[in-house]
Design a protein around this motif. Structure first.
Motif, PDB file in Angstrom:
ATOM      1  N   TYR A 315       0.833  -1.201   0.000  1.00  0.00           N
ATOM      2  CA  TYR A 315       0.000   0.000   0.000  1.00  0.00           C
ATOM      3  C   TYR A 315       0.865   1.247   0.000  1.00  0.00           C
ATOM      4  O   TYR A 315       1.986   1.219   0.541  1.00  0.00           O
ATOM      5  N   PRO A 316       0.342   2.345  -0.509  1.00  0.00           N
ATOM      6  CA  PRO A 316       1.050   3.621  -0.278  1.00  0.00           C
ATOM      7  C   PRO A 316       0.995   3.939   1.217  1.00  0.00           C
ATOM      8  O   PRO A 316      -0.096   3.929   1.792  1.00  0.00           O
ATOM      9  N   ASN A 442      13.943  15.741 -11.780  1.00  0.00           N
ATOM     10  CA  ASN A 442      14.602  16.515 -10.733  1.00  0.00           C
ATOM     11  C   ASN A 442      13.833  16.362  -9.443  1.00  0.00           C
ATOM     12  O   ASN A 442      12.894  15.563  -9.355  1.00  0.00           O
ATOM     13  N   ALA A 443      14.215  17.104  -8.453  1.00  0.00           N
ATOM     14  CA  ALA A 443      13.624  16.993  -7.126  1.00  0.00           C
ATOM     15  C   ALA A 443      12.110  17.180  -7.179  1.00  0.00           C
ATOM     16  O   ALA A 443      11.355  16.477  -6.503  1.00  0.00           O
ATOM     17  N   LEU A 444      11.664  18.099  -8.013  1.00  0.00           N
ATOM     18  CA  LEU A 444      10.228  18.380  -8.063  1.00  0.00           C
ATOM     19  C   LEU A 444       9.425  17.204  -8.633  1.00  0.00           C
ATOM     20  O   LEU A 444       8.300  16.963  -8.228  1.00  0.00           O
ATOM     21  N   THR A 445      10.047  16.505  -9.595  1.00  0.00           N
ATOM     22  CA  THR A 445       9.350  15.397 -10.235  1.00  0.00           C
ATOM     23  C   THR A 445       8.887  14.367  -9.216  1.00  0.00           C
ATOM     24  O   THR A 445       7.833  13.767  -9.347  1.00  0.00           O
ATOM     25  N   VAL A 446       9.716  14.134  -8.194  1.00  0.00           N
ATOM     26  CA  VAL A 446       9.486  13.005  -7.312  1.00  0.00           C
ATOM     27  C   VAL A 446       9.035  13.443  -5.926  1.00  0.00           C
ATOM     28  O   VAL A 446       9.012  12.644  -5.002  1.00  0.00           O
ATOM     29  N   VAL A 447       8.680  14.707  -5.793  1.00  0.00           N
ATOM     30  CA  VAL A 447       8.491  15.249  -4.444  1.00  0.00           C
ATOM     31  C   VAL A 447       7.399  14.527  -3.653  1.00  0.00           C
ATOM     32  O   VAL A 447       7.463  14.433  -2.437  1.00  0.00           O
ATOM     33  N   GLN A 453       3.468   8.903  -1.003  1.00  0.00           N
ATOM     34  CA  GLN A 453       2.593   8.721  -2.164  1.00  0.00           C
ATOM     35  C   GLN A 453       3.464   8.358  -3.353  1.00  0.00           C
ATOM     36  O   GLN A 453       4.647   8.054  -3.197  1.00  0.00           O
ATOM     37  N   GLY A 454       2.891   8.436  -4.525  1.00  0.00           N
ATOM     38  CA  GLY A 454       3.678   8.167  -5.727  1.00  0.00           C
ATOM     39  C   GLY A 454       4.093   6.714  -5.798  1.00  0.00           C
ATOM     40  O   GLY A 454       3.284   5.820  -5.567  1.00  0.00           O
ATOM     41  N   GLU A 455       5.382   6.524  -6.092  1.00  0.00           N
ATOM     42  CA  GLU A 455       5.854   5.159  -6.341  1.00  0.00           C
ATOM     43  C   GLU A 455       6.049   4.344  -5.071  1.00  0.00           C
ATOM     44  O   GLU A 455       6.203   3.132  -5.125  1.00  0.00           O
ATOM     45  N   VAL A 456       6.072   5.017  -3.931  1.00  0.00           N
ATOM     46  CA  VAL A 456       6.394   4.310  -2.689  1.00  0.00           C
ATOM     47  C   VAL A 456       5.230   3.426  -2.259  1.00  0.00           C
ATOM     48  O   VAL A 456       4.092   3.865  -2.204  1.00  0.00           O
ATOM     49  N   THR A 457       5.548   2.154  -1.966  1.00  0.00           N
ATOM     50  CA  THR A 457       4.554   1.296  -1.312  1.00  0.00           C
ATOM     51  C   THR A 457       5.239   0.550  -0.171  1.00  0.00           C
ATOM     52  O   THR A 457       6.459   0.373  -0.169  1.00  0.00           O
ATOM     53  N   ALA A 458       4.416   0.125   0.773  1.00  0.00           N
ATOM     54  CA  ALA A 458       4.950  -0.614   1.919  1.00  0.00           C
ATOM     55  C   ALA A 458       3.880  -1.574   2.402  1.00  0.00           C
ATOM     56  O   ALA A 458       2.689  -1.385   2.153  1.00  0.00           O
TER      57      ALA A 458
END
Lengths: 616, 485
Positions: A315-316, A442-447, A453-458
């Motif tokens: 999940y995010p 850049n930093a903004l792309t992945v902020v 959120q975004g690509e991170v899941t756990a």
């Protein structure tokens, strides 16, 4: 011509005698001395190795309440050549089968393509897994039917209806199991899921062997050498789980009608106190003859009840993830706990990028930022880090450093819990973005990864583990469900501390922030009377309704329990995450729920979330 | 007969032979204990067990042996024709009065026991043949005399065949070994042995393909043997130099043929061998013409005749004989020796012997025999029990005892002053050798499966008494003879 003129022929006769004997001696030597094959063939001819099955280890909870035990079950065996002239109808009535089934079963047994070991002189399996109560009725009648006999085996029984995902189940071995481990033979039982699988070696014990002599017709003719070469079975080892049965029951009650997971860990040991995944099923239904039907129903259910969401759900993590951002920002020197230089005007606004936040005073420093779960603060935090060309030559270097921190905090890889099927979650690295954004990033792309959120899941387990490591101020033990193995030590990987790359002093700020959230921030619902609870909500955006998450631990000093709650599409973290987490902590720390809490627990138990056409 | 004469004859009986017989009987009885009882049984003496019954048969034969030693030996010579005729009569009526036991009509019921007259007919036949050959002026080198002697042997043999006891009938071929000693031309014995060898080897291995060729192992080996036998005969009746030449020629031709088949194109090299044998026969005849060596004509005839015999037998087996008779011959050769095929019996008996190892599994511990994997494990296949329970060591001891007894009989026969005694001794020796050779060879998978008992070991009274008669009549004759010496 006198006969004596042929006297010399006595030598020919003598030579014939001696020659024959020499040929015989050579033949004897070649049969008896030069080849071991005959010995092996004779043994496999004459010995029937009868296996004595050991009893499988029992399973207890952390308070020594029995969870799983064995009950005798019986297999009905048929010996075809002795089964002559019985009243078939009478027999079918006695064991409760139809005549058609009887005829069909006999045909199956005699069919050597389905039953390669068939012999009409040896007992063949007619009906398996007859429970004790049914069998006791049958036993009185069985003697009337020559050719039928019973073989005692055992069946797994469950003293509880919960913890199905942790306990798992056992089933017949498949061809792969037999190939991997020659210990197994067709028809043996092996752990399929949960600890039944991961602790198979300890639970199964060791089979015993009785060597019987078998004549040319397959009939048993007594024991070989009076049992001198027999082997007694070694019973399986009992397991004591770290699971608290009452806590587990509560967790499963709270999740009724929802999809999600609750994981609680004892921070000082890494032991899992409860691990609930919803929807769940009754482990007692996955035994014996019912197993295959039940397994089919469960595996085709679109809500996936067999999935242990606590370790397999990715999940995010949502705002629970901000704690990691705070910790690594402090360690890397990106932020200072006492300064508040990040503006929040209803969110993060920079170079046309807007990431919303709820209304609160601004600017604020770290502790209140955690308390109010300020999105802008953590986005700025990540931006400052990823855009810092003095400290990190490239954005990729910053990303790598960020990823290393998270991996050491237990994200991105399997934690290594002692249950099968754990998923690793997802922590993106620089390569990932290099591939995803060919034109550069850049930093903004992945902020958005800074706020989970975004690509991170756990997995919920990883989130609970973060709570445990904050509770411990900088280290964790690999979470595990087994507390004690009878006559053996648990694996040392579960007793070793794992330190993160963040110093203990920085953890104190995270603790303070999480305490602030409970006292006056997003987690007010977790403020238990008399217990210093620390917590952090998570509201994870996804395609549908937000997921509701919570992670926390209590008491603040000398923590006894760390919890993660994740309810799919539950809305705000405060809607489900916080109250459920609070109930779990209250139950565990006080040993019971107050009357008011019990009422609340019941109301949550009855609050079901409508998932519509769930596809995941 | 006075008391002292009795004591003298008994004392003069050959004690070495008697000791060997007693040792074999004792070994045999323990083996029957092992073979016929189940694991855990210890009651070896009960009448209900075969070991208990065998003990009674052994007791009876001890009495019989003593009685024979006390009998006046002149009776044997005198009564031989009478006994022979009486026994032929019994054999003749046996199929009519006998019960059907496993398809055989050879057992006559005498109330408590069943006896098999065929076992005793060997003895009367031996006496009769000894009487005939000991007649003044009788010579087996003379064809008429030889046919008389053979006729005496073939009559009971034919009657036993009618009882469907082929195995017992075949034992009568043993007399040919005695005939050989008494002057029958060696070539007859050799030709007979060669014919049997061709037949057995040729049929037995007819279906095994010789590696790298299209022919069968059976044909290849038999044709090779014809070559070898011919060469040896040339050496015996002619010049060793010729033999060497033939052997070299044969080896070269066969090696080239095989290599050609291996490396150029696979074919049936039997055709090359046959061509080679024809060339060889022609060469021998050519030498015979040049050097006037008469036996060489016969040798050339032998080589060609052998080749014709091989194919004739094969043709007869496949085209002239019916399927039923063919099966019987195949059963006899151990190719089809049981209903389930594939040589089950011999295979199991080889497993039993092989599993014994050096020292065996120990008395009463043989699983293969106890659990009845081996058929007839206390009668025809009893040697399996020796092999399995006593191992190589025990089997070798038993073989040694038989060898010692056979060689002792050879010695005793040769020292007889009368032709009658010598012929009878050789008959006893030949019969014993035939039984041991066929029986032990059969359980080890060397000889065809012919159901004849192993002397002193196989369970049963008739066989034991039959051998007691043969041996102790001979020992009585020998004892008397040594008085005269």
């Amino acid at each position: 011509m006198s006969a004596n003129s042929f006297q010399n022929r006595k030598f020919v006769v003598g030579t014939i005698i001696v020659g024959i004997v020499l040929v015989f001696l050579l033949r004897l030597a070649s049969l008896q001395l030069l080849s071991e094959d005959f010995k092996k063939t004779a043994d496999s001819n004459a010995f029937r190795k009868e296996i004595i099955y050991p009893s499988r280890g029992l399973i207890f909870d952390r308070n020594d309440s029995l969870m799983v035990y064995n009950e005798p079950s019986y297999n009905i065996l048929i010996t075809m050549n002795e089964q002559i002239g019985i009243d078939t109808l009478d027999f079918c009535r006695a064991i409760g089968i139809t005549k058609d089934f009887y005829i069909e079963r006999c045909a199956e047994i005699k069919d050597r393509s389905k039953n390669p070991g068939y012999s009409r002189y040896t007992p063949q399996l007619f009906l398996a897994h007859i429970p004790q109560d049914e069998f006791s009725l049958l036993q009185e009648k069985l003697f009337r039917f020559p050719g039928f006999s019973a073989e005692k085996r055992s069946i797994r029984r469950y003293a509880t209806h919960v913890a199905a995902h942790v306990l798992g189940d056992i089933g017949e071995v498949g061809p792969n199991d037999i190939e991997e481990d020659p210990y197994y033979q067709g028809g043996d039982l092996i752990g399929k899921l949960g600890i039944e699988r991961s602790y198979e070696q300890q639970l199964r014990g060791e089979k015993g062997l009785r060597i019987l002599l078998r004549d040319v017709h397959g009939r048993t003719k007594g024991r070989y050498q009076n049992g001198a070469y027999d082997k007694q079975p070694v019973p399986g080892r009992n397991l004591t789980l770290s699971i608290d049965l009452e806590l587990q029951e509560l967790a499963e009650r709270l999740l009724e009608g929802k999809l999600g997971a609750i994981v609680a860990i004892e921070p000082s040991t890494g032991e899992i106190l409860c691990m609930a995944s919803s929807p769940t099923y009754d482990p007692g239904k996955m035994t014996g003859r019912e197993r295959s039907t039940m397994h089919h129903i469960l595996s085709t259910d679109h809500r996936k009840p067999l999935l242990n969401r606590a370790i397999m759900g990715m999940y995010p993590p949502g705002s629970t993830f901000k704690i990691t951002q705070a910790l690594l920002g402090l360690q890397e020197g990106i932020i200072d706990p006492n300064t508040s230089f990040f503006p929040c005007s209803h969110g993060f606004n920079y170079k046309g990028l807007h990431l919303g936040c709820h209304g609160h005073a601004s600017p604020i420093n770290l502790v209140p930022a955690i308390g109010t779960s300020c999105n802008a603060y953590f986005c700025w935090n990540l931006y400052k880090m990823f855009a810092n060309r003095k400290k990190y030559p490239t954005v990729q270097d910053a990303m790598t450093r960020w990823k290393d921190h998270l991996v050491r905090m237990g994200y991105g890889y399997k934690l290594g819990i002692d249950l099968p099927g754990e998923k690793r979650g997802m922590i993106p690295n620089a390569d990932y973005y290099d591939n995803a954004y060919r034109s550069g990033w850049n930093a903004l792309t992945v902020v958005s990864i800074s706020i989970g959120q975004g690509e991170v899941t756990a997995t919920p387990l990883q989130i609970a583990n973060l709570a445990a490591q904050v509770a411990n101020r900088g280290y964790y033990y690999i979470p595990h469900v087994v507390h004690k193995i009878q006559d053996a030590q648990i694996d040392t990987t579960y007793t070793r501390r794992h330190y993160t790359m963040v110093d203990e002093k920085w953890y104190n700020y995270a603790v303070a922030g999480m305490r602030r959230a409970v006292l006056g921030g997003t987690c007010k619902g977790a403020n238990l009377p008399g217990i210093e609870v620390c917590g952090k909500t998570g509201t994870a955006q996804n395609r549908g309704q937000d997921h509701s998450a919570f992670m926390g631990f209590a008491p603040m000093d000398n923590p006894k329990i760390a919890v993660a709650v994740y309810v799919e599409n539950g809305g705000f973290g405060a809607t489900y995450g916080v109250p459920l987490g609070a109930l779990i902590m209250e139950k565990y720390l006080n040993g019971r729920l107050s009357a008011a809490s019990e009422a609340r627990a019941r109301s949550f138990q009855n609050r079901h979330i409508y998932y519509g056409n769930y596809e995941r | 007969m006075s008391d002292s004469t009795i004591r003298n004859t008994v004392a003069r009986a050959d004690w070495l032979a008697i000791m060997l017989i007693i040792m074999l009987v004792v070994c045999g009885w323990f083996t029957i204990c092992g073979a016929s009882n189940e694991i855990g049984d210890t009651d070896f003496f009960s009448w209900s067990t075969r070991s208990g019954k065998q003990l009674v048969w052994i007791g009876c034969s001890a009495v019989l042996a003593l009685f024979l030693l006390l009998l006046d030996d002149r009776y044997f010579d005198m009564l031989a024709p009478l006994l022979y005729v009486a026994m032929v009569g019994v054999l003749f009526i046996t199929p009519f009065v006998a019960k059907d036991i496993k398809g055989s009509h050879s057992w006559i019921s005498l109330g408590v026991v069943n006896i098999q007259p065929a076992e005793f007919a060997k003895c009367t036949t031996a006496l009769m043949v000894a009487k005939l050959i000991s007649k003044y002026g009788f010579s087996l080198a003379d064809n008429r005399n030889l046919f008389q002697a053979i006729g005496i042997v073939l009559l009971p043999m034919a009657l036993i065949v009618l009882q469907k006891e082929t195995g017992s009938a075949l034992v009568y071929f043993a007399f040919f070994l005695m005939f050989y000693r008494e002057g029958m031309p060696g070539s007859i014995l050799f030709t007979a042995v060669a014919a049997v060898t061709y037949f057995v080897v040729g049929i037995r291995f007819a279906n095994d393909v010789l590696p790298y060729t299209t022919g069968s192992v059976g044909q290849f080996v038999v044709l090779g043997l014809i070559w070898l036998f011919t060469s040896i005969m040339v050496a015996v009746y002619g010049k060793v130099e010729h033999c060497k030449r033939l052997l070299l020629y044969g080896a070269v031709v066969q090696a080239i043929a095989w290599l050609a088949s291996r490396f150029i194109h696979p074919f049936d090299i039997a055709w090359v061998q046959i061509a080679g044998i024809i060339v060889m026969a022609a060469y021998i005849v050519w030498i015979a013409l040049g050097e006037r060596v008469r036996p060489y004509y016969y040798i050339a005839a032998f080589a060609l005749g052998s080749t014709v015999f091989l194919y004739g037998a094969d043709f007869a087996l496949n085209n002239i004989l019916g399927a039923h008779q063919r099966t019987r011959i195949n059963v006899l050769l151990g190719i089809e020796n049981d209903p389930t095929g594939a040589g089950y019996n011999v295979n199991q008996s080889k497993i039993a012997i092989g599993s014994g190892g050096l020292t065996g599994k120990g008395f009463m511990n043989g699983t293969q025999t106890k659990l009845k994997y081996v058929p007839e494990q206390d009668t025809d296949f009893i040697f399996c029990t020796v092999g399995e329970e006593q191992g190589f060591a025990g089997s070798a001891v038993v073989l040694f005892l038989y060898t010692a007894l056979l060689l002792r009989l050879l010695y005793l026969s040769e020292r007889q002053s009368t032709t009658f005694g010598r012929v009878f001794g050789y008959s006893v020796l030949s019969i014993l050798l035939f039984h041991v050779f066929i029986n032990i060879g059969m359980v080890m998978g060397l000889t065809p499966v012919i159901g004849i008992p192993l002397p002193f070991f196989s369970y049963g009274g008739s066989s034991l008494w039959g051998f007691t008669l043969l041996l102790f009549i001979f020992l009585r004759i020998d004892a008397r003879d040594s008085l005269r010496r």
